[in-house]
Write an enzyme that holds these catalytic residues in place. Structure first.
Site, short mmCIF file in Angstrom:
data_model
loop_
_atom_site.label_atom_id
_atom_site.label_comp_id
_atom_site.label_asym_id
_atom_site.label_seq_id
_atom_site.Cartn_x
_atom_site.Cartn_y
_atom_site.Cartn_z
N ARG A 1 0.87 -1.19 0.00
CA ARG A 1 0.00 0.00 0.00
C ARG A 1 0.90 1.22 0.00
O ARG A 1 1.79 1.35 0.82
CB ARG A 1 -0.99 -0.03 1.17
CG ARG A 1 -0.48 0.47 2.49
CD ARG A 1 -1.58 0.66 3.54
NE ARG A 1 -1.24 0.06 4.83
CZ ARG A 1 -0.46 0.65 5.75
NH1 ARG A 1 0.09 1.82 5.53
NH2 ARG A 1 -0.20 0.04 6.88
N HIS B 1 -2.54 3.62 6.41
CA HIS B 1 -3.48 2.55 6.77
C HIS B 1 -4.91 3.07 6.65
O HIS B 1 -5.78 2.42 6.08
CB HIS B 1 -3.19 2.07 8.18
CG HIS B 1 -4.29 1.28 8.80
ND1 HIS B 1 -4.64 0.03 8.35
CD2 HIS B 1 -5.14 1.57 9.82
CE1 HIS B 1 -5.66 -0.42 9.08
NE2 HIS B 1 -5.99 0.49 9.97
N TYR C 1 6.44 5.26 10.75
CA TYR C 1 6.95 3.89 10.89
C TYR C 1 7.64 3.32 9.66
O TYR C 1 8.13 2.21 9.69
CB TYR C 1 5.84 2.94 11.37
CG TYR C 1 4.56 2.98 10.54
CD1 TYR C 1 4.47 2.28 9.35
CD2 TYR C 1 3.46 3.70 10.97
CE1 TYR C 1 3.30 2.30 8.60
CE2 TYR C 1 2.28 3.72 10.24
CZ TYR C 1 2.21 3.02 9.05
OH TYR C 1 1.05 3.03 8.31
#
Lengths: 331, 356
Positions: B252, B256, B265
């Site tokens: 992706r 999210h 992250y």
């Protein structure tokens, strides 16, 4: 933000972070586990900076497995640790329900106190932030009904920190519910370092002789707002913030409702089987003959917490609480 | 244990077909249809992100980068098949027939977005992780026991393999030879947790061994590999040969959800690089150029049509009648219980009083 020596002005989520940092420093047996709590600092940033400060062995990003890491935390608690697990949203706790119900909550009873589970489960809960579906549950009553676990639900930054530290120090499992909607809604002075707020004690947030309004978590600001509106109409309310949902602060409830004789209980959760009914039982058991009007409950409905397009109609509002206050006053 | 689950490709990053066996089936018509679905799903996704930024829909779950997984697998389904998606699979749902307006309504917090078009077995997205896998196993058993040739596809991510329901779903399906395809989109991150931290196994496909079912690792950014391998797995299912686990390796590009900040992250350079090298749409473009099928005018026309479709759906979503709060009471049971009936009546009465 430091306002005066030894005090910081914090939001609820910052106070949670401060409590966790305080206890990670204070006790070597404290360990945090959960999804995205490390590198990401938690989806709400409740654990921000803790991985960097305390390392991967104490702030553990777990696999995506609520039953797995809650069960593992039970094992750690059996073996000398004080785990604090984060469930990302209360609506995702159900895979871990068996671990909590069947094991965490009854280990002490099954072993005559030989094995104990000093575990804290933190979970943001509640609606009102236009979250996607399943992210808005407030099913505290599933846990207050569960014998062997305490349930705590702060409404303010000061209480969030003090209660979380008390929960970590408690010898038994504690479910620590964090009102998501209030996470960043306001700040409050919070002492630096360690202090506790006693589990099992509520707090009177406002004094008045006419009516008692009882609420917890995200409903406390709703109750306060309704009490302010009532005051404009010459009705003075005691507002009780329960803070601990199991065990209830029976004495505080009784003292207030015996004084006022009129009570409104505000509960975000579904009506049937909700905690308000237990509060009502306390009133019945302690103060039946003092009541001047039937107790009113303002609650969510017996429907799944709706998608956010409908949540304004689901959630108790100050207007609904005020209506209930007037109803008990005019009985 | 090191196990050999090589990643299957049909169309490589340069847009060349690397499995001649499929050459004949990759017609211009099929390619153009795939391409149209791919850019449609991408354009819709980008529009939704921007609608969320403008506050016109709620929190949104983007899938950009995973279009080949969703388009290729959904196009492999027959009309009578079942789809059990997650919250990131509205690309697959739209490709299988859910309307764009319904998709938008879902993200606007409306239950109307969960109702599939007439005759389409598209179950609402599962929001908790992996819970839909046992449902898929059960729905597949039911098709088998009813004696149909219908099959089931269920989507889930890499993180879902850590949940008990993953194991229970695969085990149940394997015991009963259920006609189900377990379609894993391994985008390599469960929010912030990389696959290396999620599991010790090198692949997800190898987990199939534990259930004695075929496990297949494919390039999830290769729409042809996804399409053909899913078609074959569905055929196996229809022929009574039981379930298949497909691991489609993808990425992706974005967050999210629109509430997430992936720069916390992971290195954003990785996504930038992948956009240039392994993008599922670019490689089809390269292929079409190689074949001499690339037609700028046609592409512009398709984009124009999709844009018009999007604008119309957005307008429809925004014109939609206001959410009716009765809905939250009326669909809980076939017949409302007295508690719900009383609560609804009391609330309506109070509300009418407030409006006066």
């Amino acid at each position: 933000m430091i306002t005066k020596a030894g005090v910081k002005s914090l939001t609820i989520v910052q106070a949670v972070n401060d409590a966790l940092r305080t206890m990670l420093k204070e006790r070597e047996d404290v360990i945090l586990l959960g999804e995205d709590i490390g590198k990401n600092g938690g989806v709400f940033r409740a654990t921000e900076g803790l991985l960097e400060e305390f390392g991967e062995e104490r702030v553990v990003d777990t696999p995506l497995s609520e039953a797995g890491f809650t069960g593992a935390a039970i094992g750690m608690a059996l073996n000398g640790f004080r785990p604090v697990v984060e469930i990302q949203f209360l609506g995702f706790i159900y895979p871990a329900y068996e671990q909590i119900m069947t094991h965490a909550a009854r280990m002490r009873a099954r072993t005559r106190g030989h094995f104990t589970v000093p575990l804290v489960i933190r979970a943001p809960y509640g609606a009102g932030v236009r979250a996607p579906e399943i992210h808005s549950d407030s099913t505290e009553a599933l846990f207050t009904h569960m014998p062997g676990i305490k349930v705590v639900c702060p409404a303010s930054p000061y209480d969030a920190k003090g209660l979380l530290i008390a929960a970590i120090e408690d010898p038994d499992p504690v479910l620590f519910l964090e009102p998501m909607r209030s996470y960043r809604a306001f700040r409050e002075d919070v002492p630096e370092g360690k202090y506790t707020v006693e589990i099992g004690k509520g707090k009177k947030r406002r004094e008045g002789d006419d009516v008692t309004v009882i609420a917890w978590g995200a409903m406390v600001p709703v109750a306060m707002k309704a009490a302010e509106e009532a005051e404009k109409k010459g009705i003075y309310a005691d507002v009780i913030d329960l803070r601990t949902l199991y065990p209830l602060d029976k004495d505080l409830i009784a003292e207030s409702v015996q004084k006022t004789g009129r009570t409104v209980i505000v509960q975000e959760a579904h009506a049937t089987g909700g905690l308000a009914n237990d509060v009502l039982a306390v009133i019945n058991d302690t103060s039946f003959f003092y009541q001047k009007a039937p107790v009113e409950r303002v609650t969510g409905f017996d429907v799944p917490v709706p998608f956010f397009a409908y949540e304004d109609d689901y959630l108790p509002t100050p207007a609904r609480v005020l209506h209930a206050i007037e109803k008990v006053m005019n009985f | 244990m090191e196990l050999d689950f090589p990643m299957v490709q049909v169309l490589n990053e340069e847009g060349a077909i690397v499995q001649p066996a499929y050459r004949e089936q990759i017609t211009k018509e099929l390619t153009m249809s795939m391409y149209r679905h791919l850019i449609r799903t991408r354009m819709v996704d980008r529009k939704c992100v921007s609608l969320q930024r403008q506050g016109r829909i709620g929190t949104y779950v983007p899938y950009e980068g995973q279009e080949a997984c969703q388009v290729g697998s959904a196009l492999a389904l027959n009309d009578g098949d079942w789809m059990f998606p997650t919250y990131r699979d509205h690309g697959a749902m739209m490709t299988f027939g859910r309307s764009l307006t319904q998709t938008l309504l879902y993200w606007k917090g409306r239950t109307e977005g969960c109702v599939p078009p007439e005759g389409k077995k598209i179950v609402p997205p599962s929001v908790p992780i992996a819970t839909q896998l046992p449902h898929a196993a059960g729905a597949a058993c039911a098709e088998k026991w009813k004696g149909t040739k219908n099959a089931v596809i269920v989507y889930f991510g890499d993180g879902a393999t850590s949940e008990g329901d993953f194991h229970e779903g695969l085990n149940f399906a394997s015991v009963f030879h259920a006609p189900v395809v377990f379609f894993n989109q391994n985008n390599q991150y469960a929010i912030s947790v990389p696959m290396t931290r999620q599991m010790k196994t090198k692949t997800i496909a190898q987990k199939a061994l534990a259930y004695d079912i075929p496990g297949l690792r494919i390039d999830g950014n290769d729409v042809f590999a996804v399409y053909f391998k899913t078609t074959e797995a569905l055929e196996r299912a229809r022929n009574g040969e039981g379930p298949t686990l497909i691991e489609a390796v993808t990425w992706r590009y974005g967050a999210h959800t629109t509430s997430d900040d992936p720069s916390r992250y992971r290195d954003q350079e990785e996504s930038k690089k992948r956009r240039e090298t392994t993008d599922p749409i670019k490689r089809v473009e390269r292929f079409m150029q190689r074949e001499g099928w690339w037609d700028e005018e046609w592409v512009n026309q398709v984009q124009g049509e999709v844009n018009a479709e999007i604008e119309q759906a957005v307008a429809e979503m925004e014109r939609y009648p206001k959410a009716n709060m009765s809905d939250m009471f009326d669909f809980v049971f076939a017949q409302p219980t007295w508690t719900i009936a009383e609560q609804k009546e009391a609330y309506l009465q109070w509300k009418r009083g407030m409006e006066r």
